[in-house]
Motif scaffolding. Structure first.
Motif: not given
Length: 322
Positions: A134-138
């Motif tokens: 899973t690619v995550v950002v703020n």
């Protein structure tokens, strides 16, 4: 490591056993005179003693930790110890003969197979669950919530520049991107390398860590940060992270199991030493317990169970090694 949701389940089961123990003394005697105690019946075998050792993937760790906790309730005299040095680090210990099993978030490499062959160590591969890397950002990042595979390559492959969001899309902020990645001993890193980096170098400015919780904290603290790790770690921290859609597909149990979440869906593995399965009854019993319960535990801690036929195949293979 967090205390996962299986602990709640364990507490409920424990309460039920305590309530059952509150019957009359006669009932207790009748139960004692039975062929097995409740715990032994749950394990399906006589009470055992011994030790089991494993190491490897931090992605697989939540499943194994949950299983170790549950197994202790059925075989309290078997000590199961599991390290978390990453898939590569786990295989190093497995090759050195230091462990009975190795958790992996990628298939074993040819060079690792060769070293095991050289060391005279025969092994069996067991699949235990599916994961969606899973690619995550703020959460404050409202511009990069959907990325294509090509954009992921442009983001993460080192090209000698200081990367800004506006380099990916001119309408995005002209602010420097902060990268967080699993360490190079991680199977998650290896898998990302295979399907996104294509063997190219990862951005040199990235902060690397074998501890996924470090990555979670880093992304959660910086609106310009981006990172990646296993699906379960995202689920445990989804209140402070945003999962990025990849080519329009969001990582969910359904999209991971179906393979729609591509190319970032992957199986998770346990590699077991054949000689230890034959010589160590406690290890054989723990692996049997693992395959019988991995699907339920995977769902409990945030991964996706395999089709039942896969676990049956694993149990058949295990039985053939006894």
């Amino acid at each position: 490591m967090k205390k996962w949701k299986y602990l709640t389940m364990t507490a409920v089961l424990g309460s039920a056993l305590l309530l059952g123990a509150c019957g009359s003394e006669t009932e207790s005697e009748e139960a004692t005179n039975g062929s097995q105690t409740t715990e032994t019946a749950a394990a399906g075998d006589a009470q055992l003693t011994g030790s089991v050792s494993g190491d490897g993937s931090s992605t697989v760790a939540p499943i194994t930790e949950g299983l170790v906790e549950e197994y202790a309730g059925t075989q309290p005299d078997v000590k199961v110890s599991v390290g978390v040095s990453g898939t590569g680090g786990g295989f190093e210990k497995f090759i050195a003969g230091e462990t009975d099993f190795s958790n992996a978030s990628r298939p074993i490499k040819d060079e690792e197979k060769a070293k095991l062959d050289e060391a005279g160590i025969e092994y069996t591969e067991f699949q235990v669950a599916y994961d969606g890397l899973t690619v995550v950002v703020n959460p404050e990042n409202d511009w990069a919530t959907e990325l294509t595979v090509d954009q992921l390559k442009k983001l993460w492959i080192e090209d000698g520049t200081t990367k800004k969001w506006s380099d990916i899309d001119p309408s995005w902020p002209a602010e420097e991107i902060v990268f967080y990645s699993p360490g190079t001993d991680s199977g998650t890193y290896d898998y990302f390398d295979e399907v996104i980096l294509d063997g190219s170098d990862l951005v040199k400015s990235a902060t690397l860590s074998e501890d996924d919780n470090v990555l979670v904290q880093g992304v959660a603290a910086d609106k310009n940060a981006i990172g990646f790790f296993g699906f379960a770690y995202y689920l445990e921290n989804q209140n402070k992270l945003t999962a990025v859609k990849v080519d329009g597909v969001e990582p969910t149990n359904e999209t991971i199991e179906s393979g729609e979440y591509t190319p970032l869906s992957r199986p998770l593995f346990v590699y077991a030493k054949n000689s230890a399965l034959k010589d160590n009854e406690a290890f054989y019993d723990f692996m049997k317990f693992t395959l019988e319960n991995a699907g339920e535990m995977a769902e409990t801690v945030g991964y996706v169970k395999l089709p039942d036929a896969k676990y049956t195949e694993g149990l058949t293979a295990l039985e053939g090694l006894k």
